[in-house]
Design a protein around this motif. Structure first.
Motif, PDB file in Angstrom:
ATOM      1  N   ASN A  79      -0.175   2.677  -5.049  1.00 15.98           N
ATOM      2  CA  ASN A  79      -0.576   2.084  -4.010  1.00 15.98           C
ATOM      3  C   ASN A  79      -1.331   0.592  -4.764  1.00 15.98           C
ATOM      4  O   ASN A  79      -2.296   0.965  -5.378  1.00 15.98           O
ATOM      5  CB  ASN A  79      -1.453   2.799  -3.330  1.00 15.98           C
ATOM      6  CG  ASN A  79      -2.124   2.031  -2.093  1.00 15.98           C
ATOM      7  OD1 ASN A  79      -2.398   0.992  -1.876  1.00 15.98           O
ATOM      8  ND2 ASN A  79      -2.213   2.710  -0.856  1.00 15.98           N
ATOM      9  N   VAL A  95      -2.602   7.192  -3.115  1.00 16.09           N
ATOM     10  CA  VAL A  95      -3.245   6.039  -4.015  1.00 16.09           C
ATOM     11  C   VAL A  95      -2.501   5.907  -5.207  1.00 16.09           C
ATOM     12  O   VAL A  95      -2.363   4.620  -5.567  1.00 16.09           O
ATOM     13  CB  VAL A  95      -4.667   6.340  -4.264  1.00 16.09           C
ATOM     14  CG1 VAL A  95      -5.633   6.708  -3.203  1.00 16.09           C
ATOM     15  CG2 VAL A  95      -4.767   7.549  -5.281  1.00 16.09           C
ATOM     16  N   THR A 103       0.895  -1.259  -0.327  1.00 15.66           N
ATOM     17  CA  THR A 103       0.035   0.075   0.189  1.00 15.66           C
ATOM     18  C   THR A 103       0.987   1.318  -0.056  1.00 15.66           C
ATOM     19  O   THR A 103       1.893   1.309  -0.837  1.00 15.66           O
ATOM     20  CB  THR A 103      -0.938   0.199   1.359  1.00 15.66           C
ATOM     21  OG1 THR A 103      -0.179   0.069   2.545  1.00 15.66           O
ATOM     22  CG2 THR A 103      -2.055  -1.093   1.112  1.00 15.66           C
ATOM     23  N   ARG A 153     -11.485   9.377   0.224  1.00 15.70           N
ATOM     24  CA  ARG A 153     -11.436   9.180   1.664  1.00 15.70           C
ATOM     25  C   ARG A 153     -10.117   8.843   2.106  1.00 15.70           C
ATOM     26  O   ARG A 153      -9.572   9.341   3.167  1.00 15.70           O
ATOM     27  CB  ARG A 153     -12.486   8.163   2.246  1.00 15.70           C
ATOM     28  CG  ARG A 153     -13.928   8.699   2.292  1.00 15.70           C
ATOM     29  CD  ARG A 153     -14.955   7.482   2.469  1.00 15.70           C
ATOM     30  NE  ARG A 153     -14.487   6.922   3.747  1.00 15.70           N
ATOM     31  CZ  ARG A 153     -14.985   5.700   4.478  1.00 15.70           C
ATOM     32  NH1 ARG A 153     -15.600   5.171   3.554  1.00 15.70           N
ATOM     33  NH2 ARG A 153     -14.404   5.310   5.466  1.00 15.70           N
ATOM     34  N   TYR A 154      -9.597   8.173   1.334  1.00 23.67           N
ATOM     35  CA  TYR A 154      -8.166   7.495   1.612  1.00 23.67           C
ATOM     36  C   TYR A 154      -6.899   8.691   1.838  1.00 23.67           C
ATOM     37  O   TYR A 154      -6.258   8.794   2.544  1.00 23.67           O
ATOM     38  CB  TYR A 154      -7.629   6.561   0.811  1.00 23.67           C
ATOM     39  CG  TYR A 154      -6.449   5.759   1.115  1.00 23.67           C
ATOM     40  CD1 TYR A 154      -6.475   4.538   2.060  1.00 23.67           C
ATOM     41  CD2 TYR A 154      -5.079   6.055   0.448  1.00 23.67           C
ATOM     42  CE1 TYR A 154      -5.243   3.877   2.465  1.00 23.67           C
ATOM     43  CE2 TYR A 154      -3.990   5.115   0.835  1.00 23.67           C
ATOM     44  CZ  TYR A 154      -3.948   4.458   1.768  1.00 23.67           C
ATOM     45  OH  TYR A 154      -3.057   3.503   1.928  1.00 23.67           O
ATOM     46  N   ARG A 155      -7.192   9.571   0.724  1.00 26.14           N
ATOM     47  CA  ARG A 155      -6.492  10.478   0.583  1.00 26.14           C
ATOM     48  C   ARG A 155      -6.537  11.774   1.715  1.00 26.14           C
ATOM     49  O   ARG A 155      -5.587  12.312   2.184  1.00 26.14           O
ATOM     50  CB  ARG A 155      -6.599  11.385  -0.712  1.00 26.14           C
ATOM     51  CG  ARG A 155      -5.986  10.675  -2.013  1.00 26.14           C
ATOM     52  CD  ARG A 155      -5.942  11.647  -3.161  1.00 26.14           C
ATOM     53  NE  ARG A 155      -5.704  10.974  -4.315  1.00 26.14           N
ATOM     54  CZ  ARG A 155      -6.105  10.782  -5.671  1.00 26.14           C
ATOM     55  NH1 ARG A 155      -7.536  11.044  -5.701  1.00 26.14           N
ATOM     56  NH2 ARG A 155      -5.528  10.418  -6.607  1.00 26.14           N
ATOM     57  N   HIS A 169       1.578   5.605   5.046  1.00 23.29           N
ATOM     58  CA  HIS A 169       0.214   5.795   5.528  1.00 23.29           C
ATOM     59  C   HIS A 169       0.337   4.661   6.874  1.00 23.29           C
ATOM     60  O   HIS A 169      -0.141   3.704   6.925  1.00 23.29           O
ATOM     61  CB  HIS A 169      -0.798   5.240   4.878  1.00 23.29           C
ATOM     62  CG  HIS A 169      -2.105   5.449   4.970  1.00 23.29           C
ATOM     63  ND1 HIS A 169      -3.065   4.121   5.034  1.00 23.29           N
ATOM     64  CD2 HIS A 169      -2.938   6.317   5.597  1.00 23.29           C
ATOM     65  CE1 HIS A 169      -4.233   4.738   5.380  1.00 23.29           C
ATOM     66  NE2 HIS A 169      -4.207   6.059   5.924  1.00 23.29           N
ATOM     67  N   GLY A 211      -3.374   9.357   3.135  1.00 26.98           N
ATOM     68  CA  GLY A 211      -2.687   8.099   2.410  1.00 26.98           C
ATOM     69  C   GLY A 211      -2.517   8.369   0.810  1.00 26.98           C
ATOM     70  O   GLY A 211      -3.350   9.533   0.353  1.00 26.98           O
ATOM     71  N   LEU A 217      -9.371   6.666   6.463  1.00 24.87           N
ATOM     72  CA  LEU A 217      -9.767   5.197   5.751  1.00 24.87           C
ATOM     73  C   LEU A 217      -8.294   4.363   6.119  1.00 24.87           C
ATOM     74  O   LEU A 217      -7.578   4.546   5.605  1.00 24.87           O
ATOM     75  CB  LEU A 217     -10.065   5.467   4.460  1.00 24.87           C
ATOM     76  CG  LEU A 217     -10.502   4.257   3.642  1.00 24.87           C
ATOM     77  CD1 LEU A 217     -11.628   3.546   4.476  1.00 24.87           C
ATOM     78  CD2 LEU A 217     -10.833   4.510   2.360  1.00 24.87           C
ATOM     79  N   LYS A 246     -11.103   6.390  -2.898  1.00 24.52           N
ATOM     80  CA  LYS A 246      -9.810   7.296  -3.043  1.00 24.52           C
ATOM     81  C   LYS A 246      -9.843   8.477  -2.143  1.00 24.52           C
ATOM     82  O   LYS A 246      -8.818   8.643  -1.652  1.00 24.52           O
ATOM     83  CB  LYS A 246      -9.519   7.510  -4.545  1.00 24.52           C
ATOM     84  CG  LYS A 246      -8.713   6.198  -5.191  1.00 24.52           C
ATOM     85  CD  LYS A 246      -8.696   6.537  -6.966  1.00 24.52           C
ATOM     86  CE  LYS A 246      -7.976   5.351  -7.459  1.00 24.52           C
ATOM     87  NZ  LYS A 246      -7.910   5.582  -8.889  1.00 24.52           N
ATOM     88  N   ASP A 273      -6.111   1.189   5.703  1.00 26.52           N
ATOM     89  CA  ASP A 273      -5.893  -0.071   4.917  1.00 26.52           C
ATOM     90  C   ASP A 273      -6.667  -1.278   4.687  1.00 26.52           C
ATOM     91  O   ASP A 273      -6.945  -1.954   3.801  1.00 26.52           O
ATOM     92  CB  ASP A 273      -4.299  -0.462   4.761  1.00 26.52           C
ATOM     93  CG  ASP A 273      -3.291   0.552   4.209  1.00 26.52           C
ATOM     94  OD1 ASP A 273      -3.816   1.599   3.663  1.00 26.52           O
ATOM     95  OD2 ASP A 273      -2.258   0.484   4.343  1.00 26.52           O
ATOM     96  N   VAL A 310     -10.080  -0.876   3.084  1.00 26.13           N
ATOM     97  CA  VAL A 310      -9.863  -1.070   1.803  1.00 26.13           C
ATOM     98  C   VAL A 310      -9.548  -2.455   1.233  1.00 26.13           C
ATOM     99  O   VAL A 310     -10.076  -2.956   0.369  1.00 26.13           O
ATOM    100  CB  VAL A 310      -8.729   0.068   1.160  1.00 26.13           C
ATOM    101  CG1 VAL A 310      -8.909   0.449  -0.285  1.00 26.13           C
ATOM    102  CG2 VAL A 310      -8.751   1.130   1.992  1.00 26.13           C
TER     103      VAL A 310
END
Lengths: 338, 338
Positions: free
Chosen positions: A245, A242, A229, A266-268, A233, A240, A272, A264, A274, A277
């Motif tokens: 990843n 993407v 990933t 939310r992760y950024r 993160h 995080g 969120l 994506k 790992d 996801v």
């Protein structure tokens, strides 16, 4: 028996039987082939002769993987009523056309072929290239033209192979004075190459970073769990990345576009984890692979059935390729018995 | 139909169909073949594929000369009941074996082959060697092994080709763990090469210094008349030199040994004129060639008969070579349908 569909462009593609196929093959080609089989007259060549060009020390590996590759085709939805699956080594016209075309290409031209150059370096052959390996662009030209293929799906790196084929086709058509053979064109996939689960550029069984098309439920879980990933993160709350990843690259390849866009974002932003996801990716892959695995297991129980699909496809392909060989030879002016 | 003679060693030889054969071929090989056909299981291969390796720009020449070569064979006494005359391009097993063997030989090894090196220089190919030309030692290995030939008559300069074949045979037998293929041996003719009528090393149609196997009576007379002798032998009474004197080289090849010895002695001593010796040589050549010419004319009137000899021989050869291919492929471990 494969049903010929008139007026559909002929497409030729295939695989070297050197190991079972994996998700990288699915994304890069198999998935496309399943849809192309309804719009095209599709031939799938199990390229065992080509596999021998750099596996002549281990023909058993190649032989054992012939039926494995056919099983993979059928498992992902290749329909033998729409697609002709055939075995290269059982089509003598391919070797005969290769021998003829070898006279139309210089050694210097083969040595300049960028794909061959790159693969010679990759395999560390140095000066000890098997002659068959140097000549394989010519053998590929024989494969393509023997089916009068108009469309050949290839990766960007394989485009020089199609260019070599076009040169041979032009030389023959020019010398004969009519269009005996069509000029094939490369069909380059729009999706990028699927990386390995370790994030490395290429998924490959020998690298141990592949997910097989018949991976068990546990294998899939373990592979996604181990997946590369964003190493920066560290906490769920952190933002995080993407790009690069692997989990998101896989989601791009297999997930629903809108859902993936939301994940994506939310992760950024951060918040969120790992694990969440990965759990979603795992669900998607489990759902994708389960029917492949089931179909494959079912078919593998009846190898005679699978063998007969390959046999009948090869018979159909033999008629096609023998007819083209005959046409090329007569036009070119090789002696033929009347 | 060719009658198989059990327990006779298999011999393979042949010619590239690029022009009619001449007296040089007769002395160097055809005469031997006529006697070998009773002691050996002899195959004569009309090597049209090999001729295309450096004649791909002119396939018509090759095609037109296929039946000419068969006519030459029959004219000099090759008996289709004893010898199988067959056409290379109609034996797919040869191309298939070539393709397999190309994986067992490196490009560097082919480039080191002294015969290939010499012929590349001779033809002025430079870097623009057709790939088929570089690979032709491998194609020859396919020819030889496809018949399980044990004896291959070749000139001294062709010995490296047999060595290449032996290497491939050993590689296959070693990898397979049993003797699938016999190691062929070269049979080198004891008689030297017949010079051209101009005294130059090699008789060749393109050099205009050849006497054809169907030369007319007038052609023979003119050729012998023009023949190179001893340029220092100006007057009949002068002593003459027989070394390098084409007339005596021809007498050595075609005359009675005792008679020729006597003529040589008189010529060396002085008092024997060139015209007398030439007249004797002409008599001998007229006597030799007349039956060839008659038989050839007779056969040329019935091309269907000649074509059928080639067709039946090719059918016989096809059975033999297909069986060997099957054996090699199974032993080597190529996938075969049961």
């Amino acid at each position: 028996m494969t049903m010929p569909i008139p007026n559909r462009p002929v497409i030729l593609t295939g695989d070297r039987p050197t190991g079972p196929l994996h998700l990288g093959h699915y994304v890069g080609s198999l998935k496309n082939r399943v849809s192309l089989q309804t719009s095209h007259r599709q031939f799938l060549l199990v390229a065992d002769c080509q596999a021998l060009t750099d596996n002549a020390h281990d023909p058993d590996k190649v032989r054992h993987n012939v039926l494995e590759v056919v099983l993979d085709y059928l498992a992902v939805g290749i329909d033998p009523a729409l697609t002709t699956i055939c075995l290269q080594s059982s089509l003598p016209a391919l070797a005969e056309l290769t021998q003829l075309y070898l006279n139309l290409v210089t050694v210097a031209r083969l040595e300049r072929n960028p794909t061959v150059k790159a693969e010679i370096a990759l395999r560390g052959f140095g000066r000890d290239i098997p002659a068959g390996f140097l000549c394989y662009p010519v053998a590929q030209a024989a494969d393509i033209t023997a089916f009068k293929a108009e469309v050949v799906p290839v990766g960007e790196d394989q485009v020089p192979m199609i260019e070599q084929t076009v040169e041979i086709v032009r030389r023959i058509n020019r010398q004969v004075g009519r269009q005996v053979l069509p000029e094939p064109r490369a069909l380059i996939p729009t999706v990028g190459r699927l990386p390995g689960i370790d994030g490395k550029a290429k998924m490959s069984k020998s690298q141990g970073n592949a997910i097989g098309l018949s991976a068990s439920s546990e294998d899939i879980r373990a592979a996604v769990h181990a997946m590369y990933t964003d190493p920066g993160h560290l906490r769920v709350a952190d933002p995080g990345q993407v790009e690069g990843n692997a989990v998101f690259t896989y989601l791009d390849a297999f997930g629903d576009r809108q859902e993936v866009a939301a994940l994506k974002a939310r992760y950024r932003q951060g918040g969120l984890g790992d694990m969440v996801v990965k759990r979603r990716l795992e669900e998607i892959l489990q759902e994708l692979i389960a029917p492949f695995r089931e179909r494959r297991r079912h078919l593998a129980d009846d190898p005679v059935f699978v063998l007969n699909i390959l046999r009948r496809g090869t018979e159909t392909a033999r008629e096609v390729t023998d007819a083209v060989l005959d046409d090329v030879r007569r036009s070119f002016g090789v002696f033929t018995f009347v």
